[in-house]
Scaffold this motif. Structure first.
Motif, PDB file in Angstrom:
ATOM      1  N   MET A 107      -7.724 -12.024   2.925  1.00 35.38           N
ATOM      2  CA  MET A 107      -8.039 -10.643   2.548  1.00 35.38           C
ATOM      3  C   MET A 107      -7.306 -10.248   1.265  1.00 35.38           C
ATOM      4  O   MET A 107      -7.887  -9.682   0.342  1.00 35.38           O
ATOM      5  CB  MET A 107      -7.631  -9.726   3.708  1.00 35.38           C
ATOM      6  CG  MET A 107      -8.272  -8.361   3.699  1.00 35.38           C
ATOM      7  SD  MET A 107      -7.704  -7.369   5.124  1.00 35.38           S
ATOM      8  CE  MET A 107      -8.392  -8.308   6.502  1.00 35.38           C
ATOM      9  N   MET A 165      -8.369  -9.396  -3.325  1.00 37.92           N
ATOM     10  CA  MET A 165      -8.107  -8.131  -4.014  1.00 37.92           C
ATOM     11  C   MET A 165      -7.486  -8.379  -5.382  1.00 37.92           C
ATOM     12  O   MET A 165      -6.802  -9.372  -5.591  1.00 37.92           O
ATOM     13  CB  MET A 165      -7.170  -7.265  -3.164  1.00 37.92           C
ATOM     14  CG  MET A 165      -7.787  -6.840  -1.850  1.00 37.92           C
ATOM     15  SD  MET A 165      -6.696  -5.742  -0.940  1.00 37.92           S
ATOM     16  CE  MET A 165      -7.649  -5.535   0.564  1.00 37.92           C
ATOM     17  N   ASP A 177       0.812  -1.211   0.000  1.00 38.15           N
ATOM     18  CA  ASP A 177       0.000   0.000   0.000  1.00 38.15           C
ATOM     19  C   ASP A 177       0.848   1.264   0.000  1.00 38.15           C
ATOM     20  O   ASP A 177       0.358   2.331  -0.352  1.00 38.15           O
ATOM     21  CB  ASP A 177      -0.976   0.007   1.187  1.00 38.15           C
ATOM     22  CG  ASP A 177      -0.412  -0.663   2.426  1.00 38.15           C
ATOM     23  OD1 ASP A 177       0.231  -1.715   2.284  1.00 38.15           O
ATOM     24  OD2 ASP A 177      -0.600  -0.143   3.534  1.00 38.15           O
ATOM     25  N   GLN A 204      -7.249   1.102   1.862  1.00 37.76           N
ATOM     26  CA  GLN A 204      -8.568   1.189   2.489  1.00 37.76           C
ATOM     27  C   GLN A 204      -8.916  -0.064   3.299  1.00 37.76           C
ATOM     28  O   GLN A 204      -9.945  -0.105   3.980  1.00 37.76           O
ATOM     29  CB  GLN A 204      -9.637   1.415   1.407  1.00 37.76           C
ATOM     30  CG  GLN A 204      -9.525   2.771   0.718  1.00 37.76           C
ATOM     31  CD  GLN A 204     -10.120   2.777  -0.686  1.00 37.76           C
ATOM     32  OE1 GLN A 204     -10.868   1.868  -1.056  1.00 37.76           O
ATOM     33  NE2 GLN A 204      -9.787   3.795  -1.471  1.00 37.76           N
ATOM     34  N   SER A 205      -8.074  -1.088   3.233  1.00 33.55           N
ATOM     35  CA  SER A 205      -8.349  -2.364   3.907  1.00 33.55           C
ATOM     36  C   SER A 205      -7.695  -2.396   5.287  1.00 33.55           C
ATOM     37  O   SER A 205      -7.060  -1.445   5.708  1.00 33.55           O
ATOM     38  CB  SER A 205      -7.805  -3.515   3.060  1.00 33.55           C
ATOM     39  OG  SER A 205      -6.379  -3.546   3.164  1.00 33.55           O
ATOM     40  N   ARG A 206      -7.808  -3.552   5.952  1.00 35.87           N
ATOM     41  CA  ARG A 206      -7.185  -3.755   7.262  1.00 35.87           C
ATOM     42  C   ARG A 206      -5.851  -4.500   7.150  1.00 35.87           C
ATOM     43  O   ARG A 206      -5.350  -5.036   8.126  1.00 35.87           O
ATOM     44  CB  ARG A 206      -8.135  -4.540   8.174  1.00 35.87           C
ATOM     45  CG  ARG A 206      -9.420  -3.795   8.532  1.00 35.87           C
ATOM     46  CD  ARG A 206     -10.299  -4.628   9.466  1.00 35.87           C
ATOM     47  NE  ARG A 206      -9.646  -4.877  10.739  1.00 35.87           N
ATOM     48  CZ  ARG A 206      -9.551  -6.084  11.308  1.00 35.87           C
ATOM     49  NH1 ARG A 206     -10.036  -7.157  10.706  1.00 35.87           N
ATOM     50  NH2 ARG A 206      -8.947  -6.235  12.480  1.00 35.87           N
ATOM     51  N   LEU A 207      -5.262  -4.497   5.951  1.00 37.75           N
ATOM     52  CA  LEU A 207      -4.043  -5.278   5.737  1.00 37.75           C
ATOM     53  C   LEU A 207      -2.892  -4.871   6.660  1.00 37.75           C
ATOM     54  O   LEU A 207      -2.048  -5.690   6.985  1.00 37.75           O
ATOM     55  CB  LEU A 207      -3.581  -5.151   4.272  1.00 37.75           C
ATOM     56  CG  LEU A 207      -4.341  -5.993   3.245  1.00 37.75           C
ATOM     57  CD1 LEU A 207      -3.893  -5.634   1.839  1.00 37.75           C
ATOM     58  CD2 LEU A 207      -4.147  -7.480   3.500  1.00 37.75           C
ATOM     59  N   LEU A 214      -6.956   0.266  -2.877  1.00 37.47           N
ATOM     60  CA  LEU A 214      -7.762  -0.786  -2.233  1.00 37.47           C
ATOM     61  C   LEU A 214      -7.021  -1.346  -1.020  1.00 37.47           C
ATOM     62  O   LEU A 214      -7.618  -1.606   0.026  1.00 37.47           O
ATOM     63  CB  LEU A 214      -8.080  -1.908  -3.225  1.00 37.47           C
ATOM     64  CG  LEU A 214      -9.053  -1.569  -4.364  1.00 37.47           C
ATOM     65  CD1 LEU A 214      -9.165  -2.741  -5.326  1.00 37.47           C
ATOM     66  CD2 LEU A 214     -10.430  -1.201  -3.815  1.00 37.47           C
ATOM     67  N   TYR A 215      -5.712  -1.555  -1.165  1.00 40.60           N
ATOM     68  CA  TYR A 215      -4.898  -2.007  -0.038  1.00 40.60           C
ATOM     69  C   TYR A 215      -4.981  -0.998   1.109  1.00 40.60           C
ATOM     70  O   TYR A 215      -5.149  -1.364   2.276  1.00 40.60           O
ATOM     71  CB  TYR A 215      -3.431  -2.145  -0.461  1.00 40.60           C
ATOM     72  CG  TYR A 215      -3.036  -3.443  -1.140  1.00 40.60           C
ATOM     73  CD1 TYR A 215      -3.762  -3.955  -2.208  1.00 40.60           C
ATOM     74  CD2 TYR A 215      -1.905  -4.144  -0.736  1.00 40.60           C
ATOM     75  CE1 TYR A 215      -3.381  -5.125  -2.841  1.00 40.60           C
ATOM     76  CE2 TYR A 215      -1.506  -5.313  -1.367  1.00 40.60           C
ATOM     77  CZ  TYR A 215      -2.249  -5.800  -2.416  1.00 40.60           C
ATOM     78  OH  TYR A 215      -1.857  -6.964  -3.038  1.00 40.60           O
TER      79      TYR A 215
END
Length: 408
Positions: free
Chosen positions: A188, A192, A159, A172-175, A169-170
């Motif tokens: 997860m 993507m 990200d 905005q995720s919880r990665l 997208l990364y």
């Protein structure tokens, strides 16, 4: 080793045995140039470039120089020590990559196996193509393989390496959460889109986190347990783990709260906090001596003190370039004149790169400024530890210049 450094010398830990010491001149290193190296880093500390650092240079199986410079933390007067503890971030990757190759040596799978064989959620991946500001999804032409993960040609990304639609997208995720498990992280990321077709481009990525999950699936153990049992304990790397005990709070190296060059806020994870996510790509903490033992094992061709960690030919494969001419490489993380192997960058040309080295040298580094390189041609390795994210690229190149100036 000069008198000043010899006096300051201390064991990394009662549990982490030191590698043998030698006077620099007996192993083909210039004491004057090594002192000049330490002096250069002292100047950087005095300028406020970094709070402090440790630097170790070893050759022919012996440590010729091990210095601790400056302060451990910018907010305390504690001097940097030989046994200070650092977040090594992506220097976790070579350790996990060795772990994957050990499972290959055990016959559990081959490099060409698809990732979906171990993590089924990767079976139906798609590639995200930017089209007039929208993300069009197309199917993969071939499955992502274990080899793709090791050499960062998987199509995955990070990200923080760009701001394209897939990276958004990364973001905005919880990665990034340390509270998700390796299994949750892998699921997860499998959901993507990819940045590109597997095998098409070199993109530095969360690939090694996925390798960590494969180790868990195949071994039936947590990543931390596997690494400890198969690599860290045999190498007596007693201070390397995904967190450290509260008793070690006084040994933690810290960065400036704001970057000294651009004023950006610096936020690094809490080394005392046990994470749910044992990040194979960047979660380990370690000491200079611990990582030196790993480096000496690599330089020895896979063994240390009679303990064979990995086969000589397997390591030779790992430290070779795995990027073909048709793999697109466009990243500041890949220096000119270099390729990438299975967990390491590899020098492929004598020139082009703006720093010295040898053909076949292999190395990697960590986001907060830690760095190591192995030079088989010179029978030499170097470990450098600091916590200064914004200064890491400048300091890495400075270090190479200074170390190679000392090689006689």
């Amino acid at each position: 080793m000069n008198a000043q450094t010899a006096t300051a010398r201390q064991s990394s830990s009662p549990k982490t045995p030191s590698l043998p010491d030698a006077r620099p001149e007996t192993i083909g290193l210039s004491p004057a140039r090594l002192q000049a190296m330490s002096d250069a880093f002292k100047r950087e500390v005095d300028k406020g470039t970094l709070p402090g650092a440790t630097v170790m240079v070893a050759r022919r199986g012996q440590i010729g120089w091990f210095d601790a410079i400056g302060r451990q933390s910018p907010t305390a007067s504690t001097a940097m020590a030989h046994d200070s503890i650092f977040r090594i971030f992506s220097m976790t990757k070579p350790i996990v990559s060795v772990g994957i190759m050990m499972l290959i040596e055990d016959g559990h799978f081959i490099l060409g196996d698809p990732v979906a064989k171990f993590i089924p959620e990767f079976a139906n991946q798609q590639v995200g193509i930017e089209n007039n500001g929208k993300l069009d999804l197309v199917p993969v032409k071939r499955q992502m393989t274990v080899q793709d993960l090791l050499r960062h040609t998987s199509g995955l990304t990070y990200d923080h390496t760009g701001n394209g639609p897939v990276q958004q997208l990364y973001q905005q995720s919880r990665l990034r959460s340390r509270k998700i498990t390796n299994a949750e992280h892998a699921t997860m990321i499998a959901g993507m889109p990819l940045m590109c077709q597997p095998g098409a481009e070199w993109n530095y990525s969360r690939s090694t986190d996925v390798l960590g999950r494969i180790i868990e699936v195949v071994s039936g153990k947590s990543l931390g347990a596997f690494l400890t049992e198969r690599i860290l304990a045999p190498l007596q790397m007693a201070e390397t783990a995904f967190h450290t005990a509260e008793a070690n709070a006084g040994r933690l190296a810290e960065a400036y709260a704001t970057d000294p060059w651009n004023g950006d806020k610096v936020q690094l994870f809490n080394m005392l906090e046990k994470p749910a996510m044992e990040s194979g790509g960047g979660g380990l903490v370690s000491t200079t001596m611990d990582y030196a033992r790993f480096c000496q094992m690599l330089l020895n061709g896979g063994s240390l003190d009679g303990n064979r960690i990995i086969g000589r030919k397997t390591l030779e494969l790992m430290a070779s370039d795995h990027l073909t001419a048709n793999v697109k490489v466009d990243s500041p993380l890949m220096p000119p004149g270099h390729g990438f192997g299975l967990g390491f960058a590899v020098r492929t040309q004598r020139g082009i790169a703006p720093f010295p080295g040898s053909l076949g040298q292999f190395f990697w580094s960590g986001m907060a400024g830690t760095f190591f390189f192995i030079d088989p041609a010179e029978d030499l390795f170097t470990v450098f530890m600091m916590q200064g994210p914004g200064q890491r690229e400048y300091i890495r190149n400075l270090l190479r210049d200074l170390v190679y100036a000392a090689v006689e």
